[in-house]
Every structure is written in structure tokens, then in C-alpha cells.
Design an enzyme around this catalytic site. Structure first.
Site: not given
Ligand code: BGC
Length: 767
Positions: A228-231
Site C-alpha cells: 500500500t501507499d503509506w496509510g
């Protein structure tokens, strides 16, 4: 032990633990099976490794590293081999810092010149973007270091990027927004792909099975890992079913527990979980093959930046003032001459080893120069006074070199630009100086297009975008003629924001972002709508000139492969390089398509007077368009015109070719201006509903606007927002913009204040 065996040996708890990161920058380990924690860091134009690796929210200073040329500039080289050189050098720095995966490249399409993060992306054209991404990946990965191709997909604005819904018809997705990813995946097999934050047609990228499994893995054959992208993790269980392997950052105990529970309750099959875990284990094992800790040669890397930057600068205008003559006296104006802009703001920001200054390099090269600031970067001085001092100096010299452009605060990850204007102080300086001196050269720094109201009043303009650490040497290399400029624009410079393809449908307050222009992105739009532009896609001058003398095509009808060959001659007074661009047009097309599309290019170096045949391969994709009814790229039968061009609006030679294909192609009955819903013939418009209720996916600004909820979640605001309030520096502005659009679920994980279970409980109490 091999990966399959390891997964067989794991308990359910061990498997679930691997699906979430250990901390901000490490994947989870498994001591019992001797699987170590591996370190991943940004990317994409250098290594941003936090000095204190477990600092809260991944913030804090990073180690010193080389700031290579950001994508906005390196793409303008139109020379994929340079991207491979850059990738190779970045991998060496990753190895020295013990980094296993570099989080880049970013290959999102530049839908609007206002996107705050365009400096990190290559182009408005997917073919060019795909070539560049692919070469960069090859350069990194040949060293045994992984990459993360990002942000997959349709993430072309910063506004509400964590919660927005990109509503894009499938043809536009396939031909424009997915095509660069597809090319890079097929050609260079990145170890990992990073999913974007946003929804695509109503489903978050992290849970999007169509995107992550049907298209990415089944159609394109991707066998790596999706992070995932961060978050960006929406629903950990749906994500596993969709093919999303690892959630970052960690820890997120409640999602590990949720995975265990879902398997026990048979809401998630062990086979789905095993598939994900196997990919994670394989990636970790792959990373172990690389020896870490070897030092790299800082000076050699600085020279690489210099070479790539100087090969990428774009000469936009030149009325014989460049290259600079040593016989003249020069006023050098603008603070950028001392402190050039070298990169953009946000997660890609490098703590540079050493940045050179153009002023110093001009002096070192023996030019007769005198400096005045002209404007002020930190707001500490009166700009009008600085401007009049600079004008006075300019009046006394033979010629003037003004350094201007976009400031660090004006473009950033996390928010979009408000307008296409350069800062007032920079424009004023150029206008005023041009009144007292006829010989003005403007050197421009900045990560994306801007307007140039003073263009007619100056003699020469060199666009240096964001040149990385070697800004000084590279700029002077080109100004002095040591390097002949050969960069070309990888994006259109429009005449006004109202002219841009997605004007009115970009970065609005809505969560639903309607891609109403469909496939007409960048030059495809300006050409179709016959709009004049400031500088067209593919444009760039040289100190020499080139003629295109002959064109030939060879084509194997059955294999649908061949090449065009163009005889190019250097007809001017300097050695130099020319980019030959191939644009393809369907003659009398029965379906809606852009007038012409870039389908190949080749950069060739020619000595004065020299001529060479340049070959550009062609294949099925040269002619095809995406047929939604057929569910595949299809070729329309008939005649095609192939142009050898020096820019998208400077077509030099053409040849026609008959291509066997589908005699009855069926395409969407849509033309620009028609109802957007027509593009979604087979479904309802995939809009994301807005309930007005506070949910896991409400943004912090929505929570803040709700009196009761804002009290409930005060600790999150205190950690995420309060420290940045009142600060005006770029990083704080970015943090605030990001926080405003951050969904509660992500803010809870990032701050570590509430687990998702606790958050859910609190939300129930709110009802
Ligand atoms: C950015 C990514 C980056 C990640 C880690 C995110 O906010 O969108 O590009 O890799 O942070 O820093």
C-alpha cells in the site's frame, strides 16, 4: 529453505503477522524461520532514509544522499539509457545504506499541470512515461535492489488524494492511466508495486481486485508484491482477497488480528492468505541476495547528476544570445542563481550531499559576472527594492542572466498548485530588467509548467526544471555551450489554465473526480481541440539545427512488427543530439481517437554535418486502441500515417501504411462535450456515496467540522495536526494539507493512538 516450504511451516498467526509492516520503514520479520526485517525507503530520485529509523510518523531528518534529477527533468532527456544510469547509481546508495527496496519510480500521468506532485512524475504521455519508468527500474534492479512502481493508479491530483474517487472510463484507463504501468511491468518486472490512496471507480485501490488481480497479475503477468501507499489500506481482508500483499506502515495489530479472525470464521480463505504470504516471503528472500553496506563514490554520482541534467534541459527560445560569450559583461540576477531549486517538497525530498550554485560555476568558468538578488525567497527583504537594485545593475551590463521560476513552497506533495503563475516578484524582475537591457537570458527552475507573460521581451529561455545536486555545473555546461541542449518537453506548456484538458474537473472540493476529458489528455487534447499552446509536447531547441531528409518503413503484416527509419542530418554549426519522435494517425478513422499519438522515439547524436539513419521499432500497439466491448487492444483495419517529428507540432516527414485489422471496430459513441455518463455504457457512473455520517473513511477535516466527533478524536488531531499549525514552511503546509484529507482509519494507524478496533468502537458510540 525455499519460500513455498516456509509458508507451509507457518502458523496462521505467523502468516497474518507478515501482512502488515513492522514499523514505518520495515517489512515484518519471522525470527523462528530466519526471515529478517527488510528496510524500504523513498525514492524516487535518491535515497531518503530517516536518520532515526523509528522516528514517529516517519518524520525527521534523513541521511545525506545524492539528489538525482527528479522525473520532470530526467524525462525531458528522452533518453531511457540515462534513466538506467540514474537507477544504477541510486541502487548503489541503497546498498550502502542497507535499503532493500527503493520506493519509486512514480509514473502517474500528468493530467493537469497544476498537480502538486508532477515534479515526481515523467509525462502526460504514457508511452514516454512507461519507457522512462522501465529503464529506471532496470537500472536499480540489476543491482539486486528492488523498486516500487507507484502510485497504482489514476492518482493524478493531490487534493483529497487519500479519499478521492477517480471516475475514469475504461478506455482512458487502459490507454492513458494504466498504460505506463503496463509497459514498465511487462518490460522491467519491478519487484513491487505501490497502490495509490484513492478509489478507482468506486473501490479503493488497496481493495481493488479488478486492478490488482485481473489486470495487473492475470493480464500483465506481474508476479511481484503489491504494497500500500503509506496509510492507503482500506480494508485488510478485502485487500488480501484483491491481491494486496503488505500494508504499510506498521504496526497495526488490529489488522493482524482481523486477518486471523477472518480465516477462523471462514470469511477469508487460507489459500488467499497463503498467496499473499508467499509473495511477501519471496520478496524478502530476494532482498537477502544483495550484500549491503558497500560505500559509493559521491563525486562520481554528482557527475552523473550533472550529465543527466545537462542532457535534459530544454532550450525554449534562443535569439543568438546563447551560448554565452566570454567577451561580454553579465548581470546575474535572482536568488536562484545562488540557491537553485533542485527538487520538490514531500516524501521524495533528499538531504543533499552537496548542491552547486550556478553563480559560483559561472565565476569558476571565467565569465565576467556581477550578482544581485532581484527578489527574495524567504520574505525577509523588500522585493521592490531588490528589484530596482537589480535593474540598476542590469542597465550597466552587456547582457543579463535572470534565474527565476517556481519556489519550493508553491509545489508539493500533499496539495496542488493554485495557478499557473510564477511568483509576482520573479515576473516583475524579468519585465523590469527587459525594459533596460535588450539582451536577457532567463533560466527557469520549477517542477511543472508555468506562464511566461514576458516571453516576447527576452532573447533566450532555458528551462532547467529541477536539476538535482549538480544544478550549478549542469546549468553552466549548457549556458556556456560545453553541452549542447537536447532536452524536449515531456508535457505541454499551455497558454492558460482555462485551456487545460481537465479544467473545472480537477482538484475541486468533491470527492468524486470526474475524468471528463477521457483519453484526451495533454497534447491529445490540445491537438484535437486545435488549441494554440505556449510550447508543445516534444518541443526543444538546440544550438544547432537538424534536417529530416528521408523516411522509410518496413512492416511484417502477419507479425505486426517492423520499423520506421529516418535519415537525420545535423545542418548547423555545433555537434548535438536530436530526438526523433514518431507520431501515428489513423486516416479516416471510424472510431473516436486522438489526432496523433506518440508511439516511439529515438535520440541520436550527430557531429556537425553528419547524417545518420535512425530506426524506431513499431508493433501492434503502434496502431491499436482499447476496445471496451472486446475487452482488449484492437487494431482498426486500414491506412495509418506515421510521422517523423521534431515535436508534436513540428511534423517533418510522413509515410503511410496499410494495416490489416478489424473491419468493424466498435467504440464508445462519445465525443468531447457529450454526456460523461455515455462513457460508462455498461454500468452506472461509479460514484462514491457521501453519507454525511462520520465513518472510518471520513477525513480529519470532516471530523473536525463535527463538534462531537472532533472532541472524541482530539488526541489524533493533537498528534497529527497541532504541531504544524501556524507554520508556513513547505513541509508543514504539506503535512497540514495531507492531514486535512487523511481518513480516520489511516490517521489512527499512523499516529498509533487508536487501533482500528478501538476506532470502530468509538464510532459506534458516536452514533
Ligand atoms: C507517498 C509515497 C511515499 C510514502 C512513504 C506517501 O505519502 O505518497 O510516494 O513512498 O509516503 O514516504
Amino acid at each position: 529453505m525455499d519460500a513455498e516450504k516456509m509458508v507451509k511451516e507457518m502458523t496462521l498467526e505467523e502468516k497474518a503477522a507478515l501482512t502488515v509492516g513492522a514499523d514505518f520503514w520495515h517489512f515484518e520479520d519471522n525470527e523462528r524461520l530466519s526471515l529478517p526485517k527488510i528496510l524500504v525507503t523513498d525514492g524516487p530520485h535518491g535515497i531518503r532514509k530517516q536518520k532515526i529509523i523509528d522516528s514517529p510518523m516517519g518524520s525527521g531528518e534523513s541521511v545525506e544522499a545524492t539528489c538525482f534529477t527528479p522525473a520532470c527533468l530526467s524525462a525531458s532527456s528522452w533518453d531511457p539509457s540515462l534513466l538506467e544510469v540514474e537507477g544504477d547509481a541510486i541502487a548503489k546508495e541503497a546498498i550502502s545504506e542497507g535499503v532493500s527496496i527503493v520506493l519509486g519510480p512514480g509514473t502517474n500521468i500528468k493530467r493537469s499541470p497544476l498537480c502538486g506532485r508532477n515534479f515526481e512524475y515523467f509525462s502526460e504521455d504514457p508511452y514516454l512515461a512507461g519507457c522512462m519508468a522501465s529503464s529506471w527500474i532496470k537500472g536499480v534492479q540489476k543491482n539486486g535492489v528492488g523498486t516500487s512502481l507507484k502510485h497504482f493508479a489514476a492518482n493524478s491530483q493531490e487534493k483529497k488524494r487519500l479519499i478521492s474517487n477517480s471516475v475514469v472510463d475504461e478506455r482512458a484507463l487502459r490507454e492513458i492511466y494504466l498504460a505506463a504501468f503496463e509497459k514498465a511491468v511487462r518490460e522491467s518486472r519491478p519487484w513491487t508495486i505501490m497502490c495509490s490512496y484513492n478509489m478507482i471507480n468506486g473501490t479503493y485501490a488497496s481493495d481493488n481486485k479488478w486492478l490488482l488481480t485481473e489486470v495487473l497479475r492475470k493480464e500483465w503477468g506481474f508476479d511481484g508484491l503489491v504494497v500500500t501507499d503509506w496509510g492507503a489500506m482500506n480494508d485488510r481482508i478485502e485487500g488480501i482477497k484483491a491481491g494486496l500483499d503488505i500494508e504499510m506502515p506498521g504496526p497495526n495489530r488490529s489488522n493482524v488480528d482481523a486477518v486471523i479472525k477472518a480465516v477462523k470464521e471462514k470469511r477469508l480463505s487460507i489459500e488467499d492468505l497463503d498467496r499473499v504470504v508467499l509473495r511477501i516471503v519471496k520478496t524478502i528472500l530476494k532482498a537477502l541476495n544483495c550484500k549491503k553496506g558497500e560505500p559509493y563514490d559521491k563525486n562520481a554520482h554528482h557527475e552523473i547528476v550533472r550529465m543527466i541534467a545537462s542532457s535534459s534541459f530544454i532550450l525554449l527560445k534562443n535569439e543568438l544570445l546563447l551560448p554565452l560569450s566570454k567577451d561580454k559583461s553579465y548581470a546575474v540576477l535572482g536568488e536562484f542563481a545562488k540557491k537553485p531549486r533542485i527538487q520538490g517538497n514531500g516524501s521524495s525530498q533528499i538531504n543533499s550531499n552537496y548542491v552547486s550554485s550556478p553563480l559560483e560555476e559561472l565565476e569558476n568558468a571565467g565569465y565576467d559576472v556581477e550578482y544581485a538578488a532581484g527578489y527574495c525567497l524567504d520574505g525577509a527583504h523588500n522585493e521592490e527594492e531588490l528589484c530596482s537594485d537589480a535593474v540598476a545593475l542590469a542597465g550597466k551590463k552587456d547582457a543579463v542572466i535572470i534565474f527565476a521560476g517556481l519556489t519550493l513552497e508553491s509545489e508539493s506533495e500533499g496539495f496542488d498548485r493554485a495557478s499557473l503563475d510564477m511568483p509576482l516578484g520573479h515576473n516583475r524582475l524579468i519585465e523590469e530588467v527587459a525594459k533596460v537591457n535588450d539582451n536577457v537570458v532567463v533560466v527557469l527552475y520549477g517542477g511543472s509548467p508555468f506562464l511566461m507573460p514576458w516571453l516576447d521581451k527576452v532573447k533566450s529561455v532555458l528551462l532547467a526544471y529541477l536539476p538535482g545536486d549538480a544544478a550549478g555545473e549542469a546549468t553552466v555546461d549548457v549556458l556556456s555551450g560545453r553541452v549542447n541542449p537536447s532536452g524536449k518537453l515531456a508535457e505541454t506548456f499551455p497558454l492558460s489554465v482555462e485551456d487545460t484538458p481537465c479544467y473545472g474537473n480537477f482538484a475541486t472540493e468533491e470527492r468524486n473526480v470526474l475524468y471528463k476529458e477521457s483519453i484526451l489528455v495533454g497534447y491529445r487534447y490540445y491537438d484535437y481541440m486545435q488549441k494554440p499552446v505556449l510550447f508543445p509536447f516534444g518541443y526543444g531547441l538546440s544550438y544547432t539545427t537538424f534536417s529530416y531528409d528521408e523516411i522509410k518503413v518496413s512492416f511484417n503484416q502477419e507479425k505486426k512488427s517492423g520499423e520506421i527509419s529516418v535519415l537525420v542530418r545535423n545542418t548547423g554549426g555545433y555537434d548535438g543530439a536530436e530526438v526523433v519522435e514518431l507520431y501515428v494517425e489513423k486516416v479516416d478513422s471510424r472510431i473516436f481517437r486522438p489526432l496523433r499519438e506518440l508511439k516511439g522515439f529515438k535520440k541520436v547524436f550527430l557531429k556537425r554535418g553528419e547524417a545518420k539513419w535512425v530506426s524506431i521499432p513499431i508493433d501492434e500497439r503502434t496502431f491499436s486502441y482499447y476496445s471496451v466491448p472486446l475487452g482488449k487492444f484492437d487494431i482498426e483495419d486500414g491506412e495509418y500515417r506515421l510521422y517523423a517529428a521534431s515535436s508534436s507540432r513540428d511534423l517533418r516527414l510522413s509515410v503511410t501504411l496499410c494495416v490489416d485489422g478489424n473491419k468493424n471496430p466498435e467504440a464508445m459513441p462519445w465525443r468531447p462535450g457529450d454526456d460523461f455518463a455515455l462513457l460508462f455504457k455498461h454500468s452506472k457512473l461509479p460514484l462514491s456515496p457521501e453519507s454525511g455520517k462520520i465513518t472510518l473513511n471520513s477525513s480529519l477535516s470532516e471530523v473536525l467540522a463535527d463538534e462531537k466527533a472532533s472532541k472524541y478524536f482530539k488526541p489524533i488531531f493533537d498528534a497529527f495536526i497541532t504541531p504544524f499549525i501556524g507554520k508556513t514552511d513547505g513541509l508543514s503546509r504539506m503535512q497540514l494539507a495531507m492531514a486535512a484529507d487523511m481518513p480516520l482509519r489511516a490517521a489512527a494507524v499512523m499516529t498509533g493512538i487508536l487501533t482500528q478496533d478501538e476506532l470502530r468502537k468509538k464510532l459506534e458510540q458516536l452514533d
